[in-house]
Design a protein around this motif. Structure first.
Motif, mmCIF file in Angstrom:
data_model
loop_
_atom_site.group_PDB
_atom_site.id
_atom_site.type_symbol
_atom_site.label_atom_id
_atom_site.label_comp_id
_atom_site.label_asym_id
_atom_site.label_seq_id
_atom_site.Cartn_x
_atom_site.Cartn_y
_atom_site.Cartn_z
ATOM 1 N N LEU A 1 8.716 -0.131 9.432
ATOM 2 C CA LEU A 1 9.323 1.197 9.346
ATOM 3 C C LEU A 1 9.139 2.016 10.627
ATOM 4 C CD1 LEU A 1 8.331 2.164 5.686
ATOM 5 C CD2 LEU A 1 10.663 1.880 6.537
ATOM 6 N N THR B 1 16.790 1.941 5.677
ATOM 7 C CA THR B 1 16.663 3.211 4.955
ATOM 8 C C THR B 1 17.451 4.324 5.637
ATOM 9 O OG1 THR B 1 14.542 3.691 6.055
ATOM 10 C CG2 THR B 1 14.455 2.624 3.892
ATOM 11 N N LEU C 1 13.989 1.774 -1.187
ATOM 12 C CA LEU C 1 13.177 0.633 -0.767
ATOM 13 C C LEU C 1 11.858 0.619 -1.536
ATOM 14 C CD1 LEU C 1 12.402 -1.692 1.217
ATOM 15 C CD2 LEU C 1 11.642 0.083 2.822
ATOM 16 N N HIS C 2 11.494 -0.565 -2.048
ATOM 17 C CA HIS C 2 10.186 -0.772 -2.659
ATOM 18 C C HIS C 2 9.527 -1.940 -1.955
ATOM 19 C CE1 HIS C 2 7.175 -0.410 -5.851
ATOM 20 N NE2 HIS C 2 7.119 -1.727 -5.850
ATOM 21 N N GLN C 3 8.281 -1.754 -1.484
ATOM 22 C CA GLN C 3 7.578 -2.758 -0.695
ATOM 23 C C GLN C 3 6.426 -3.356 -1.493
ATOM 24 O OE1 GLN C 3 6.569 -0.280 2.767
ATOM 25 N NE2 GLN C 3 8.326 -1.139 3.852
ATOM 26 N N ARG D 1 7.213 6.423 5.079
ATOM 27 C CA ARG D 1 7.208 6.170 3.635
ATOM 28 C C ARG D 1 7.292 7.478 2.856
ATOM 29 N NH1 ARG D 1 2.457 1.754 2.164
ATOM 30 N NH2 ARG D 1 3.778 -0.114 2.164
ATOM 31 N N VAL E 1 9.729 5.917 0.129
ATOM 32 C CA VAL E 1 9.551 4.473 0.011
ATOM 33 C C VAL E 1 8.378 4.206 -0.929
ATOM 34 C CG1 VAL E 1 8.995 2.344 1.241
ATOM 35 C CG2 VAL E 1 10.510 4.053 2.301
ATOM 36 N N HIS F 1 5.761 1.584 -3.105
ATOM 37 C CA HIS F 1 5.083 0.381 -2.629
ATOM 38 C C HIS F 1 3.951 -0.025 -3.556
ATOM 39 C CE1 HIS F 1 1.951 3.166 -1.157
ATOM 40 N NE2 HIS F 1 2.964 3.919 -0.766
#
Length: 296
Positions: free
Chosen positions: A141, A160, A166-168, A182, A187, A189
Motif C-alpha cells: 500500500l 484501492t 480490500l481485505h488483507q 489502511r 482497508v 485485515h
C-alpha cells in the motif's frame, strides 16, 4: 540448440491427465503473466508461470472427492510483458477481460504482484460492485516504491485508487505509510500474528463486503518453511491448511470473478514450491466449484 532454461516450453495446465479445453468450454482460463520489472530483493518471478505449468502435470486428477479439472481448463498464451509498465498492465487487462466476456473464471499466473492492477481494471469494467481479498506477507500500500507507481509494493494502493474495497490476510511486514493508508481507505485485515494467536474469526469478511470478489494470492503469504521460492520471504506466514481454510472462508457465500497467484520465483532443482503453487491453484478450483461461487 535446445534451450538450457529448465522452465522453457511449458505444457498446458494439468494437461497430462486432463485434455485441455477450448476457451469457450472451459470454466477456468489459465493466463500466464511472466512479468518481472520492479522486484526489490531476489528476482526470478518471470519464470514463475512456466514453473507452475511444468509442475502442474505432476498433479493428480482426483482431489478430495472430486475431479476439479472436469469443469474444463484452458491455458492461454502468455501475456506480452516486453513493454513499459502501463502497456503491460493494459495487456493483462485485455487478456483478463477476454475470459470475463466469455463468462469464465480467469486465473492469472505471476509474475510479480504489480500485475494485479490489470485484472482489477478488467473487473471494474464489468460495472459490478466487487471487493479484493489479498493473501500476502506485505500490505503493498505504498504510494510508490523506489519512485515507481507500478511497483509490486504499490499495487494495492493503485487498486484501492479505483475505490475497490480490500481485505488483507496474513500480512506481517508493513510500513507506517501503509498503516495510515489502511486507516484512510478503510482497508480491513486479519494480520498473521492475530491469525496465529486467535485463529480465523467465524466471519472472515466485513458484513458489507461485496458479494463478488477477486482473490489475489501472493505466495510470500505462506511461511518460508514451505515457500522459500519467493523474492521477499517473511517468517511467520500461513501453513498449507491455514491457506486452504482461508480460501474456503473467503469464497463461502461469494461469487468469484477471478484470481491471481503471484511472486513465485522458482529455483532450479527445488521442485516442491512450484508443485505447492500448482496444487494450491487446483485446490482453489475445487473449492470454487464445491461452494458454487463461479460467476454465472
Amino acid at each position: 540448440m535446445p534451450s538450457t532454461n529448465p522452465y522453457a516450453n511449458p505444457p498446458a495446465f494439468h494437461s497430462d491427465d486432463i485434455q485441455p479445453s477450448n476457451k469457450y468450454d472451459a470454466a477456468f482460463h489459465i493466463i500466464p503473466v511472466p512479468w518481472e520489472t520492479s522486484v526489490s530483493y531476489e528476482g526470478g518471478t518471470a519464470n514463475g508461470p512456466n514453473a507452475i505449468l511444468h509442475a502442474s502435470v505432476q498433479l493428480e486428477h482426483y482431489l478430495d472427492g472430486s475431479f476439479p479439472g472436469d469443469a474444463g481448463i484452458y491455458t492461454a498464451e502468455p501475456v506480452d510483458c516486453d513493454a513499459p509498465a502501463s502497456t503491460v498492465v493494459e495487456n493483462i487487462k485485455v487478456a483478463t477481460r477476454g475470459a470475463l466476456n466469455l463468462g469464465k473464471c480467469p486465473i492469472l499466473l505471476g509474475g510479480e504482484h504489480a500485475m494485479t492492477l490489470g485484472p482489477i481494471q478488467a473487473c471494474e469494467e464489468l460495472d459490478i460492485p466487487f471487493g479484493i481479498i489479498q493473501f500476502d506477507a506485505h500490505a503493498d500500500l505504498r504510494y510508490a516504491y523506489q519512485g515507481n507507481l507500478y511497483s509490486h509494493a504499490s499495487v494495492m494502493e493503485r487498486c484501492t485508487d479505483l475505490g475497490v474495497p480490500l481485505h488483507q490476510i496474513g500480512v506481517r511486514a508493513l510500513c507506517k505509510e501503509e498503516v495510515d493508508c489502511r486507516a484512510e481507505r478503510g482497508v480491513t485485515h486479519l494480520d498473521a500474528a492475530e491469525l496465529y494467536w486467535k485463529g480465523y474469526p467465524e466471519q472472515l469478511l466485513p458484513e458489507d463486503f461485496p458479494e463478488h470478489v477477486f482473490i489475489t494470492f501472493d505466495v510470500d503469504g505462506l511461511d518460508p518453511s514451505i515457500m522459500p521460492s519467493t523474492g521477499t520471504p517473511v517468517p511467520g506466514g500461513l501453513n498449507w491448511y491455514q491457506a486452504i481454510d482461508g480460501l474456503e472462508r473467503a469464497l463461502k457465500g461469494r461469487k468469484l470473478l477471478g484470481a491471481d497467484f503471484v511472486e513465485l520465483a522458482p529455483q532450479p532443482g527445488q521442485h516442491a514450491p512450484d508443485f505447492l503453487v500448482a496444487n494450491l491453484i487446483y485446490k482453489f478450483m475445487e473449492i470454487a466449484q464445491r461452494l458454487d461461487c463461479l460467476k454465472s
